[in-house]
Write an enzyme that holds these catalytic residues in place. Structure first.
Site, PDB file in Angstrom:
ATOM      1  CG  ASP A   1       3.546  -3.848 -11.446  1.00  0.00           C
ATOM      2  OD1 ASP A   1       4.002  -5.006 -11.523  1.00  0.00           O
ATOM      3  OD2 ASP A   1       2.351  -3.606 -11.196  1.00  0.00           O
TER       4      ASP A   1
ATOM      5  CE  LYS B   1      15.938   4.989   1.458  1.00  0.00           C
ATOM      6  NZ  LYS B   1      15.883   6.131   0.514  1.00  0.00           N
TER       7      LYS B   1
ATOM      8  CG  ASP C   1      15.663   6.977  -2.901  1.00  0.00           C
ATOM      9  OD1 ASP C   1      16.596   6.154  -2.962  1.00  0.00           O
ATOM     10  OD2 ASP C   1      15.648   7.908  -2.069  1.00  0.00           O
TER      11      ASP C   1
ATOM     12  CG  ASP D   1       5.080  -5.907  -5.897  1.00  0.00           C
ATOM     13  OD1 ASP D   1       4.649  -6.436  -6.925  1.00  0.00           O
ATOM     14  OD2 ASP D   1       4.350  -5.293  -5.084  1.00  0.00           O
TER      15      ASP D   1
HETATM   16 MG    MG Z   1       2.997  -6.751  -8.200  1.00  0.00          MG
END
Ligand code: MG
Ligand code: NAI
Length: 339
Positions: free
Chosen positions: A232, A171, A204, A228
């Site tokens: 997921d 970013k 994004d 992180d």
């Molecule tokens: Mg995690």
């Protein structure tokens, strides 16, 4: 025999770890396990949450297989996972996502997230600015050294895979210094890897592109917090947490685990999906030079999940942990006989 530290962990940990141990044994892994405690199961037996004997074993073996650990809410306990990553300087968190179930949401996803594991927003530099607790601030740390080692790791990984593609996620348009430094290091290193196709994306836009078409990505490298979240997201692209393994890699130590936690809602019921932990165990075998065993285990898991008759409830089936394990062992054994 390679010595490996074993932490069975909390909740569903012992169930899925035992499953992985049985599969590895059937596949012919040459590993001598040193079992030690950590987490709530250690506290319950009157030990520290991370006993010195566990650390001592890992310091010697430099390799660990770890079940999920419950982190108690509230104060008084440090996260054991964070302590282990720091103590052994496990700088790269490597999380593969691969389509195992065809006909699902996406076909042919095969990507790996390499997440910086030691700094960024996880450095823990966070505090209230004023005494009334109306202002808080958190400081993100990016160093050239930590960026270089994790990005270099990602380039080497990309080089070892057929598509040889690396996407750096950042970013830097807003976080000009921290994310900017990470991007700058990536651009510099790309000159040393002319055989790897290097690409950069803003976080994004990357989230959207992963959902639209994850098959266009191969290896992805990014800072701690972005990694992180994206990992997921990527687990969700290929069937969820029951299938997602992770490795924590340092210069001279490595720890293998599932992405998921201790799943207290299903612990003890015998229905946890052991596939994530079994695949983590396969990654461990590859790491300790037992690539043949790793290949056998990984392809057996893939065949059983694909076949569909022994899927656990998280994948829409009604098989137990034991039934899934037995099916994988049968596949592994026929693989051993054939080779
Ligand atoms: Mg995690
Ligand atoms: P979780 O991953 O344990 O569970 C989330 C949901 O996914 C639950 O509904 C659970 O039943 C399901 N699930 C997870 N793994 C599964 C499997 N193998 N098979 C079938 N279903 C599965 O996350 P949650 O509930 O947020 O965390 C529980 C505890 O685990 C917390 O104390 C947390 O701190 C810890 N945790 C530990 C991790 C580690 O040791 N690396 C990672 C993530 C959480």
């Amino acid at each position: 025999m390679k010595k490996v530290t074993l932490i069975k962990g909390d909740g569903i940990g012992p169930e899925v770890v035992d499953s992985a141990l049985r599969v590895l044994e059937a596949a012919g892994a040459e590993i001598a396990w040193e079992e030690h405690l950590a987490g709530i199961s250690a506290v319950d037996r009157g030990e520290d949450i991370l006993p010195e004997t566990t650390l001592e074993s890992f310091r010697r073996t430099r390799v660990a297989l770890k079940g999920p650990l419950t982190t108690p809410l509230g104060t008084g306990f440090r996260s054991v996972n964070v302590t282990l990553r720091k103590e052994f300087d496990l700088f790269a968190n490597v999380r593969p996502s691969k389509t195992l179930i065809q006909g699902g949401r996406y076909e042919d996803v095969d990507l790996v997230i390499v997440r910086e594991n030691t700094e960024g927003l996880y450095a823990g530099v966070e505090h209230y600015v004023d005494r009334r607790h109306h202002y808080a601030e958190s400081i993100t740390i990016v160093s050239r050294e930590a960026s270089e080692r994790v990005i270099r790791y990602a380039f080497e990984l990309a080089r070892s895979r057929p598509r040889r593609k690396l996407t750096l996620v950042h970013k830097a348009n807003i976080l000009k210094f921290t994310s900017g430094l990470f991007l700058e290091v990536g651009r510099e290193l790309s000159g040393r890897y002319p055989d790897v196709e290097f690409d950069e994306r803003i976080i994004d836009a990357m989230a959207m592109q992963l959902v639209l078409d994850p098959t266009r990505f191969d290896v992805i490298v990014t800072t701690n917090m972005f990694g992180d979240i994206l990992s997921d997201l990527c687990a969700g692209l290929v069937g969820g947490l029951g299938l997602a393994p992770a490795s924590n890699i340092g210069a001279d130590a490595a720890m293998f685990e599932a992405v998921h936690g201790s799943a207290p809602d299903i612990a003890g019921k015998g229905i946890a999906n052991p596939a994530a932990l079994i695949q983590a165990a396969a990654l461990l075998c590859e790491h300790v030079g037992q690539a043949k065993v790793a290949g056998r285990v990984q392809s057996a898991v893939e065949r059983v999940v694909l076949r569909g008759d022994a899927r656990t409830p998280d994948l829409g089936g009604d098989a137990t942990t034991a039934e899934f394990t037995a099916a994988v062992i049968e596949e592994v054994t026929s693989g051993v006989r054939a080779s």
